[in-house]
Design a protein around this motif. Structure first.
Motif, PDB file in Angstrom:
ATOM      1  N   VAL A 130      12.618  39.277  14.597  1.00  0.00           N
ATOM      2  CA  VAL A 130      13.665  38.718  13.742  1.00  0.00           C
ATOM      3  C   VAL A 130      15.040  39.130  14.243  1.00  0.00           C
ATOM      4  O   VAL A 130      15.951  38.292  14.381  1.00  0.00           O
ATOM      5  N   GLU A 131      15.195  40.421  14.535  1.00  0.00           N
ATOM      6  CA  GLU A 131      16.521  40.884  14.958  1.00  0.00           C
ATOM      7  C   GLU A 131      16.935  40.265  16.289  1.00  0.00           C
ATOM      8  O   GLU A 131      18.100  39.922  16.498  1.00  0.00           O
ATOM      9  N   ALA A 132      15.969  40.102  17.203  1.00  0.00           N
ATOM     10  CA  ALA A 132      16.283  39.468  18.487  1.00  0.00           C
ATOM     11  C   ALA A 132      16.804  38.048  18.280  1.00  0.00           C
ATOM     12  O   ALA A 132      17.753  37.612  18.955  1.00  0.00           O
ATOM     13  N   ARG A 133      16.197  37.322  17.358  1.00  0.00           N
ATOM     14  CA  ARG A 133      16.637  35.956  17.124  1.00  0.00           C
ATOM     15  C   ARG A 133      17.948  35.902  16.356  1.00  0.00           C
ATOM     16  O   ARG A 133      18.759  34.989  16.574  1.00  0.00           O
ATOM     17  N   LEU A 134      18.192  36.854  15.492  1.00  0.00           N
ATOM     18  CA  LEU A 134      19.499  36.932  14.837  1.00  0.00           C
ATOM     19  C   LEU A 134      20.604  37.148  15.874  1.00  0.00           C
ATOM     20  O   LEU A 134      21.719  36.633  15.731  1.00  0.00           O
ATOM     21  N   HIS A 135      20.276  37.886  16.921  1.00  0.00           N
ATOM     22  CA  HIS A 135      21.250  38.112  17.992  1.00  0.00           C
ATOM     23  C   HIS A 135      21.435  36.873  18.861  1.00  0.00           C
ATOM     24  O   HIS A 135      22.557  36.496  19.210  1.00  0.00           O
ATOM     25  N   ASP A 136      20.332  36.209  19.203  1.00  0.00           N
ATOM     26  CA  ASP A 136      20.371  35.145  20.197  1.00  0.00           C
ATOM     27  C   ASP A 136      20.764  33.783  19.628  1.00  0.00           C
ATOM     28  O   ASP A 136      21.149  32.888  20.394  1.00  0.00           O
ATOM     29  N   MET A 137      20.652  33.608  18.323  1.00  0.00           N
ATOM     30  CA  MET A 137      20.882  32.286  17.719  1.00  0.00           C
ATOM     31  C   MET A 137      22.106  32.355  16.809  1.00  0.00           C
ATOM     32  O   MET A 137      22.021  32.820  15.667  1.00  0.00           O
ATOM     33  N   PRO A 138      23.267  31.901  17.298  1.00  0.00           N
ATOM     34  CA  PRO A 138      24.520  32.069  16.548  1.00  0.00           C
ATOM     35  C   PRO A 138      24.511  31.436  15.162  1.00  0.00           C
ATOM     36  O   PRO A 138      25.176  31.944  14.252  1.00  0.00           O
ATOM     37  N   ASP A 139      23.785  30.330  14.977  1.00  0.00           N
ATOM     38  CA  ASP A 139      23.827  29.634  13.692  1.00  0.00           C
ATOM     39  C   ASP A 139      22.939  30.272  12.626  1.00  0.00           C
ATOM     40  O   ASP A 139      23.021  29.897  11.450  1.00  0.00           O
ATOM     41  N   ILE A 140      22.079  31.203  13.024  1.00  0.00           N
ATOM     42  CA  ILE A 140      21.202  31.875  12.063  1.00  0.00           C
ATOM     43  C   ILE A 140      21.938  33.040  11.427  1.00  0.00           C
ATOM     44  O   ILE A 140      22.491  33.898  12.120  1.00  0.00           O
ATOM     45  N   THR A 141      21.943  33.087  10.094  1.00  0.00           N
ATOM     46  CA  THR A 141      22.736  34.096   9.392  1.00  0.00           C
ATOM     47  C   THR A 141      21.904  35.172   8.706  1.00  0.00           C
ATOM     48  O   THR A 141      22.447  36.191   8.282  1.00  0.00           O
ATOM     49  N   GLU A 142      20.581  34.973   8.570  1.00  0.00           N
ATOM     50  CA  GLU A 142      19.742  35.979   7.927  1.00  0.00           C
ATOM     51  C   GLU A 142      18.306  35.829   8.403  1.00  0.00           C
ATOM     52  O   GLU A 142      17.921  34.799   8.967  1.00  0.00           O
ATOM     53  N   MET A 177      21.237  46.983  14.038  1.00  0.00           N
ATOM     54  CA  MET A 177      22.463  46.424  14.611  1.00  0.00           C
ATOM     55  C   MET A 177      22.887  45.112  13.973  1.00  0.00           C
ATOM     56  O   MET A 177      24.043  44.949  13.553  1.00  0.00           O
ATOM     57  N   MET A 178      21.977  44.139  13.905  1.00  0.00           N
ATOM     58  CA  MET A 178      22.385  42.836  13.405  1.00  0.00           C
ATOM     59  C   MET A 178      22.759  42.851  11.926  1.00  0.00           C
ATOM     60  O   MET A 178      23.755  42.225  11.540  1.00  0.00           O
ATOM     61  N   PRO A 179      22.022  43.548  11.051  1.00  0.00           N
ATOM     62  CA  PRO A 179      22.499  43.665   9.676  1.00  0.00           C
ATOM     63  C   PRO A 179      23.886  44.322   9.582  1.00  0.00           C
ATOM     64  O   PRO A 179      24.705  43.910   8.747  1.00  0.00           O
ATOM     65  N   ARG A 180      24.138  45.294  10.405  1.00  0.00           N
ATOM     66  CA  ARG A 180      25.474  45.915  10.408  1.00  0.00           C
ATOM     67  C   ARG A 180      26.552  44.929  10.852  1.00  0.00           C
ATOM     68  O   ARG A 180      27.732  45.097  10.546  1.00  0.00           O
ATOM     69  N   ARG A 181      26.144  43.918  11.600  1.00  0.00           N
ATOM     70  CA  ARG A 181      27.092  42.895  12.043  1.00  0.00           C
ATOM     71  C   ARG A 181      27.122  41.685  11.127  1.00  0.00           C
ATOM     72  O   ARG A 181      27.639  40.631  11.487  1.00  0.00           O
ATOM     73  N   GLY A 182      26.537  41.834   9.943  1.00  0.00           N
ATOM     74  CA  GLY A 182      26.648  40.785   8.931  1.00  0.00           C
ATOM     75  C   GLY A 182      25.503  39.798   8.874  1.00  0.00           C
ATOM     76  O   GLY A 182      25.602  38.773   8.186  1.00  0.00           O
ATOM     77  N   LYS A 183      24.396  40.086   9.605  1.00  0.00           N
ATOM     78  CA  LYS A 183      23.220  39.218   9.550  1.00  0.00           C
ATOM     79  C   LYS A 183      22.045  40.022   8.998  1.00  0.00           C
ATOM     80  O   LYS A 183      21.299  40.646   9.743  1.00  0.00           O
ATOM     81  N   PRO A 184      21.859  40.026   7.684  1.00  0.00           N
ATOM     82  CA  PRO A 184      20.823  40.859   7.066  1.00  0.00           C
ATOM     83  C   PRO A 184      19.412  40.383   7.369  1.00  0.00           C
ATOM     84  O   PRO A 184      19.181  39.199   7.643  1.00  0.00           O
ATOM     85  N   MET A 185      18.468  41.328   7.322  1.00  0.00           N
ATOM     86  CA  MET A 185      17.057  40.988   7.427  1.00  0.00           C
ATOM     87  C   MET A 185      16.286  41.884   6.477  1.00  0.00           C
ATOM     88  O   MET A 185      16.677  43.020   6.216  1.00  0.00           O
ATOM     89  N   ARG A 186      15.167  41.373   5.977  1.00  0.00           N
ATOM     90  CA  ARG A 186      14.396  42.130   5.001  1.00  0.00           C
ATOM     91  C   ARG A 186      12.949  41.674   5.011  1.00  0.00           C
ATOM     92  O   ARG A 186      12.625  40.565   5.458  1.00  0.00           O
ATOM     93  N   ILE A 187      12.081  42.537   4.497  1.00  0.00           N
ATOM     94  CA  ILE A 187      10.666  42.220   4.326  1.00  0.00           C
ATOM     95  C   ILE A 187      10.490  41.528   2.988  1.00  0.00           C
ATOM     96  O   ILE A 187      11.024  41.967   1.967  1.00  0.00           O
ATOM     97  N   VAL A 188       9.719  40.432   2.984  1.00  0.00           N
ATOM     98  CA  VAL A 188       9.425  39.729   1.727  1.00  0.00           C
ATOM     99  C   VAL A 188       7.916  39.573   1.594  1.00  0.00           C
ATOM    100  O   VAL A 188       7.193  39.489   2.585  1.00  0.00           O
TER     101      VAL A 188
END
Length: 250
Positions: A130-142, A177-188
């Protein structure tokens, strides 16, 4: 698309229904992750997870990837590991069966399919994707890590009580890193409030391919053992749900 999810996919009923639920969400990209650790029904799980993934690809344009990962490894024996301390009282050598837990049904133990520290390990491996894709895909926000744990799973494996690990792992993920840069991730856990029968009914409602799923811990492809707790729970859940199990293997 604004969200990326990684769904843990075993090829079982629960993970299949959870994946279809997520694939039905608008503005969501879905990745599938299947993890193998030398489990007793590995070939069966691999075959059915691939069948479910192919079905999802065919029905949803937002399902984009299916990854296989292995975590069993290979034992490198040392002289110390060959010593008396690794023999049973009869003097027979004890074989350590891989690195991540119990996978054999000897003695009829219902928990024999349990891989040690299962959900925490699997969740963090999915979080890496998830974090890798949050980094690589600019349009993905969470991002989300999707685990298909149900309320009834806690009857057999008390360590997967959601409050005992997801809360704390989400706190860990929030500091990445990515949540700190404004792209949160979480377990659901979209199925945590459901029984297995309720999951089946929900699967029927959303058209999930339950006929492609596999539930047995130990059986060979097309031949479930019929004795493990998963085989038992599957039979009982379909009967309680009032739904015919169309999987040919069951």
């Amino acid at each position: 698309m604004k969200k990326i999810v990684v769904c843990l996919l075993s090829g079982g009923v629960d993970s299949t229904v959870a994946a279809v639920l997520k694939a039905n969400e608008p503005e969501t990209l879905v990745c599938l992750l299947s993890i193998y650790y030398g489990q007793g029904a590995e070939q069966s799980e691999k075959r059915q997870s691939a069948a479910v993934a192919d079905w999802l690809y065919h029905h949803f344009d937002n399902v984009i990837e299916h990854f296989y990962l292995r975590i069993d490894g290979t034992i490198r024996w040392t002289r110390r590991q060959r010593s008396e301390r690794f023999k049973n009282p009869e003097g027979e050598e004890i074989l350590l069966r891989g690195f991540v837990g119990w996978r054999h049904p000897e003695g009829g133990w219902s928990q024999a399919g349990y891989p040690s520290t299962r959900d925490e390990v699997f969740a963090l491996m999915a979080a890496a994707g998830v974090e890798a894709r949050l980094h690589d895909m600019p349009d993905i926000t969470e991002g989300e890590i999707v685990l298909a744990t149900t309320g009834e799973d806690l009857l057999n494996f008390e360590d997967i009580e959601a409050s005992t690990y997801t809360k704390y792992l989400n706190e860990v993920l929030a500091r990445k890193m990515m949540p700190r840069r404004g792209k949160p991730m979480r377990i659901v856990l979209p199925l945590i409030g459901m029984t297995k029968a309720e999951v089946i009914r929900r699967g029927v409602e959303i058209g999930a391919p339950l006929e492609l799923t596999w539930s047995c811990y130990f059986g060979e492809p097309g031949r479930p053992c019929g004795q493990c707790d998963q085989c038992k729970w599957r039979r009982e859940a379909f009967e309680t749900a009032g739904v015919q199990d169309l999987a040919s293997a069951f």
